[in-house]
Design an enzyme around this catalytic site. Structure first.
Site, short mmCIF file in Angstrom:
data_model
loop_
_atom_site.label_atom_id
_atom_site.label_comp_id
_atom_site.label_asym_id
_atom_site.label_seq_id
_atom_site.Cartn_x
_atom_site.Cartn_y
_atom_site.Cartn_z
N ASP A 1 -5.77 -4.23 -1.93
CA ASP A 1 -4.70 -3.85 -1.02
C ASP A 1 -3.99 -5.07 -0.42
OD1 ASP A 1 -3.28 -2.86 1.36
OD2 ASP A 1 -4.41 -1.01 1.05
N SER B 1 0.83 -1.20 0.00
CA SER B 1 0.00 0.00 0.00
C SER B 1 0.87 1.27 0.00
CB SER B 1 -0.96 -0.04 1.19
OG SER B 1 -1.99 0.89 1.05
#
Length: 314
Positions: A186, A38
């Site tokens: 993610d 991320s």
């Protein structure tokens, strides 16, 4: 001095990573391998293409993160728009403008694909993402071959875009393999802190430093959106990211981890002030300084790697 660097995800809190990197570089460290999830993937990728900690400090302190809120068209509908967008697009924001922004930064260094940074056919950058269709963690670019995609020809910006696709917040990225489609989100859902990624058998040549973000209030009570579903979704994901990998951080990993306080700033608090930017950056700098004052690589090897009983570290 050489080191590998692994950066945890944490949304806007990732600014704190820059302070730690700035200090490590100030003390003479250069990085051989880079990994992140991320926000950590954003930072790691920029280092991998040639930016320095100083470059990133100047760059990110002048960014208005709210510019990345490119809403899906459905989100703009009055009242029901956000909820409809969540169900149809599986996210409130497209994420496309973040990908474009990053690609322009990589292009400025002449390195937009993994082949552009590869050494002997291997990328020094590893980006973590989650394939929720097949319920598996994927390490980019290596695992792209499982989708019949040439890893070296893949765009770094697309890989990072996958890693930052916070579920319900940003649209997932769809990887197509023939008639099959996989939804990629993610990486923090499965591994927000992949400190293990560069571990190999035997005595390491240099250390791997992990940069981990510790918030005073990882579960935010208030969000700028007034939708109960959105608030619930963001709280849920924030909680997952805050606790991902935490239970598996054992002594040999903990002692090579720089733990950075991020105060009460939340993952998606993109409208933070310049003072808060500097608070995060300075926290990273201070925590790295405190860590290096106690760090001794030889002591680490003697205590955790001398027995060669299956512990892996690079």
């Amino acid at each position: 001095m050489k080191a590998d660097i692994v950066c945890e995800g944490g949304g806007v809190k990732g600014i704190a990573l820059l302070g730690a990197i700035y200090y490590l570089e100030e003390k003479g460290y250069t990085f051989e391998h880079f990994a992140g999830t991320s926000a950590g993937a954003i930072v790691s990728s920029l280092l991998a293409v040639g930016y320095t900690g100083k470059d990133l400090k100047n760059m990110l302190l002048n960014i208005n993160f709210t510019d990345f809120y490119e809403k899906n068209k459905l989100t703009l509908l009055p009242f029901i728009g956000p909820t409809v967008s969540l169900f149809k697009n599986k996210g409130l924001f497209s994420g496309n403008n973040i990908e474009e922004y990053l690609n322009n930064l990589y292009k400025a260094k002449g390195k937009t694909k993994f082949k552009d940074i590869a050494k002997n056919g291997e990328s020094p950058l590893k980006v973590i993402a989650s394939d929720i269709t097949n319920k598996r963690l994927i390490v980019l670019p290596n695992d792209l071959k499982d989708y019949n995609i040439d890893p070296m020809e893949f765009n770094i910006a697309k890989a990072v875009r996958m890693s930052i696709s916070l579920p319900f917040y940003f649209n997932p990225v769809i990887l197509k393999n023939g008639k099959e489609a996989s939804y990629i989100v993610d990486g923090g859902i499965l591994s927000n802190f992949p400190i293990w990624l560069f571990d190999v058998e035997g005595t390491p040549k240099w250390p791997t430093f992990g940069l981990k973000l510790l918030s005073d209030n990882d579960l935010k009570k208030n969000h700028p959106n007034n939708s109960n579903l959105i608030t619930y979704s963001c709280d849920l994901i924030d909680t997952i990211l805050a606790n991902s990998d935490e239970a598996f951080l054992n002594n040999k990993d903990s002692v090579r981890t720089i733990k950075i306080r991020t105060y009460n700033i939340g993952t998606i608090d993109f409208a933070i002030s310049k003072d808060q930017y500097l608070t995060l950056f300075n926290s990273g700098y201070k925590c790295a300084k405190e860590f290096l004052a106690k760090w001794n690589f030889d002591s680490y090897i003697s205590r955790y790697r001398s027995d060669n009983r299956g512990h892996y570290y690079y």
